[in-house]
Design an enzyme around this catalytic site. Structure first.
Site, short mmCIF file in Angstrom:
data_model
loop_
_atom_site.label_atom_id
_atom_site.label_comp_id
_atom_site.label_asym_id
_atom_site.label_seq_id
_atom_site.Cartn_x
_atom_site.Cartn_y
_atom_site.Cartn_z
N GLU A 55 0.80 -1.23 0.00
CA GLU A 55 0.00 0.00 0.00
C GLU A 55 0.83 1.28 0.00
OE1 GLU A 55 -3.11 -0.02 2.93
OE2 GLU A 55 -4.05 -1.80 2.08
N GLU A 110 -5.24 -8.69 0.45
CA GLU A 110 -5.94 -8.46 1.72
C GLU A 110 -7.41 -8.25 1.44
OE1 GLU A 110 -4.38 -5.30 4.23
OE2 GLU A 110 -2.31 -5.91 3.82
C1 GBH Z 1 -4.73 -2.39 5.35
O1 GBH Z 1 -4.99 -1.07 4.97
C2 GBH Z 1 -3.33 -2.59 5.86
O2 GBH Z 1 -2.48 -3.06 4.85
C3 GBH Z 1 -3.27 -3.50 7.06
O3 GBH Z 1 -2.00 -3.44 7.65
C4 GBH Z 1 -4.36 -3.14 8.02
O4 GBH Z 1 -4.27 -3.85 9.23
C5 GBH Z 1 -5.66 -3.44 7.33
O5 GBH Z 1 -5.77 -2.77 6.14
C6 GBH Z 1 -6.89 -3.08 8.14
O6 GBH Z 1 -7.02 -1.71 8.29
O7 GBH Z 1 -8.00 7.88 7.35
O8 GBH Z 1 -8.70 6.95 9.45
O9 GBH Z 1 -10.28 7.26 7.67
C7 GBH Z 1 -6.33 -0.89 4.58
C8 GBH Z 1 -6.60 0.36 3.82
C9 GBH Z 1 -6.76 2.68 3.82
C10 GBH Z 1 -7.68 1.49 5.65
C11 GBH Z 1 -6.81 3.93 4.63
C12 GBH Z 1 -7.75 2.75 6.48
C13 GBH Z 1 -7.88 5.20 6.26
C14 GBH Z 1 -8.63 5.32 7.51
N1 GBH Z 1 -6.66 1.52 4.66
N2 GBH Z 1 -7.88 3.90 5.61
S1 GBH Z 1 -8.91 6.98 8.02
#
Ligand code: GBH
Length: 487
Positions: free
Chosen positions: A206, A393
């Site tokens: 990511e 994922e």
């Molecule tokens: C993934 O990201 C990660 O790769 C992983 O490590 C993680 O544990 C998993 O997802 C679960 O979250 O700005 O506060 O509104 C997922 C994609 C994109 C999710 C950004 C959170 C922003 C949240 N992410 N998103 S916020």
């Protein structure tokens, strides 16, 4: 049955399976249930489809000071007051560093034949560059041997955000091109030594999140809030790091090693599936991924990306490094990012705003839109002609807690997974080349800024005792794998 290979100790630990109908005791097993019924899922996956789970180093390993590991930017960030919702950190996490053998048995109990994990750069190079720490690499040697001895194929990610703190201190981390070069050296070192056993390597997990949340919003390590111009430059260095790593892996890994990346591709979903909206969703998806997948797979930035004020400084050579050919694309898919409509404007599309009532799981960002798992791989295949795709994922957090009877009935996660998988099956049945699926996550773990409050695991973890207990979703996933179909 699965329990045959287990010691008494494991059976004790995994007691939750029995009550959820999966052991050979008095409770009828799920196998017996499905054998004795006429019900047969029609949503079958290709015969060689790979089912697995995914984790990352800082989120599960703990043992941050063991065997010469250096500090990472996540150690520093998590220990900075106010950054993590429950004031926690990854010092212990799931103690996977010491319990990896038990955790491999958890994978085996699910019937998964593959596993995606990440390697902690600061274990291997505590200072980011310079002298390697053989004891750090040895942990991954032990893990790989244990996985292979249990019939589980390893897929390794080289960077899931735990940059050595030394690189941040010395050169500003990803703000510097030097970090992209250091990443390539680390990638060469690791891939040379592990590719006798790891055949699939992801460079970066990511890019989009580590750039945006880490360097733009300050919500992830290193917690910076850079200007748009600086942020664009960070994005460029991260993409360059990916490309240099691809080249390093090609040069140092065993022949036949396959390389790709795992990206949280911004997906545009046709709001209504008409040819015009589908086309608009493709145009939007290509544009919304201009800084990563589009340039990586097309070998050029889009016109709109270059036309923005403060576009990144780069050379033609950089772009050809970034777009070094890769063997597969990994897609992390959690949510429908945008619903798209065809529009008579210069871009050719409109992104529909989300109504406040749009349903979500146990996090405001985790909107439920199962069709994302159809459109994400379909777009990658259609827009860029990607021939090999992994869903690296997919999963959800849940407020799941042990019920009075001790079981964990995470019916919301089962609902989420079932519906997303139906859409993935729609994709594979149409010939979209998805070769495998890694469910996030094997075990509850350190969920970055949310600490331990958001649980994504198929196994519940009691962080006081480190006891792992399978949730209902573990039974569900095990049955999906057994039937190779949505159940
Ligand atoms: C993934 O990201 C990660 O790769 C992983 O490590 C993680 O544990 C998993 O997802 C679960 O979250 O700005 O506060 O509104 C997922 C994609 C994109 C999710 C950004 C959170 C922003 C949240 N992410 N998103 S916020």
């Amino acid at each position: 049955m699965w329990s045959n290979g287990f010691s008494r100790r494991h059976l004790g630990k995994l007691a939750g399976w029995a009550a959820l109908g999966l052991s050979t005791g008095s409770v009828k097993s799920a196998d017996a249930q499905s054998r004795s019924s006429d019900h047969k899922s029609i949503a079958a996956f290709p015969a060689d489809f790979r089912w697995g789970t995914a984790t990352s180093s800082y989120q599960i390993e703990g043992a941050v000071n063991e065997d010469g590991r250096g500090p990472s930017i996540w150690d520093r960030f998590a220990h900075t007051p106010g950054k993590i919702a429950d004031h926690s950190n990854g010092d212990v996490a799931d103690d996977h560093y010491n319990r990896y053998k038990d955790d491999v048995q958890l994978m085996k109990a699910l019937g998964t034949k593959t596993y995606r994990f990440s390697i902690a750069w600061p274990r291997v190079f505590p200072e980011g560059t310079g002298a390697p720490n053989p004891k750090g690499l040895d942990f991954y040697n032990r893990l790989l041997d244990e996985l292979l001895a249990n019939g589980i194929e390893p897929f390794a990610t080289l960077y899931h955000w735990d940059l050595p703190q030394a690189l941040q201190d010395r050169s500003g981390g990803w703000m510097s091109r030097d970090t992209a070069k250091a990443f390539a050296d680390y990638s060469a070192y690791v891939s040379e030594r592990l590719s006798d056993r790891v055949k699939h390597i992801f460079t970066i997990n990511e890019c989009s999140r580590l750039v945006q949340l880490g360097h733009g919003l300050g919500l992830d390590a290193p917690g910076l809030k850079l200007s748009q111009g600086e942020l664009n430059q960070v994005r460029h260095h991260v993409a360059l790091g990916h490309g240099l790593a691809v080249q390093a892996i090609r040069a140092y890994a065993k022949p036949g090693t396959k390389v790709g990346l795992a990206e949280n591709m911004v997906n545009g979903i046709p709001a209504i599936e008409t040819p015009a909206n589908i086309r608009a969703a493709e145009i939007a998806t290509r544009e919304l991924n201009a800084g990563y997948l589009t340039v990586i797979l097309e070998g050029k930035f889009t016109d709109a990306y270059l036309a923005q004020a403060d576009a990144p400084k780069h050379t033609a050579d950089d772009v050809s490094i970034i777009s070094s050919p890769i063997d597969f694309v990994g897609l992390n898919v959690y949510t429908p990012d945008h619903y798209v409509l065809a529009a008579d404007n210069s871009r050719g599309y409109t992104l529909a705003p989300f109504p406040a009532s749009f349903p979500h799981m146990d996090a405001a960002w985790l909107r439920v839109g199962p069709e994302a798992l159809y459109w994400a791989p379909r777009h990658a295949s259609k827009i860029w002609g990607v021939k090999s795709i992994y869903i690296t994922e997919n999963g959800t957090s849940s407020t799941d807690q042990p019920a009075a009877d001790g079981n964990i009935y995470d019916t919301d996660r089962v609902m989420y997974l079932r519906n997303y998988l139906l859409h993935l099956q729609r994709a594979t049945s149409e010939g979209v080349p998805v070769a495998g699926y890694f469910l996030w996550s094997l075990i509850d773990n350190f969920e970055w800024m949310d600490g331990y409050q958001k649980r994504f695991g198929l196994y519940h973890v009691d962080f006081n005792t480190q006891r792992r207990t399978p949730k209902l979703s573990a039974s569900f996933y095990r049955e999906v794998i057994r039937q190779n179909a949505v159940v």
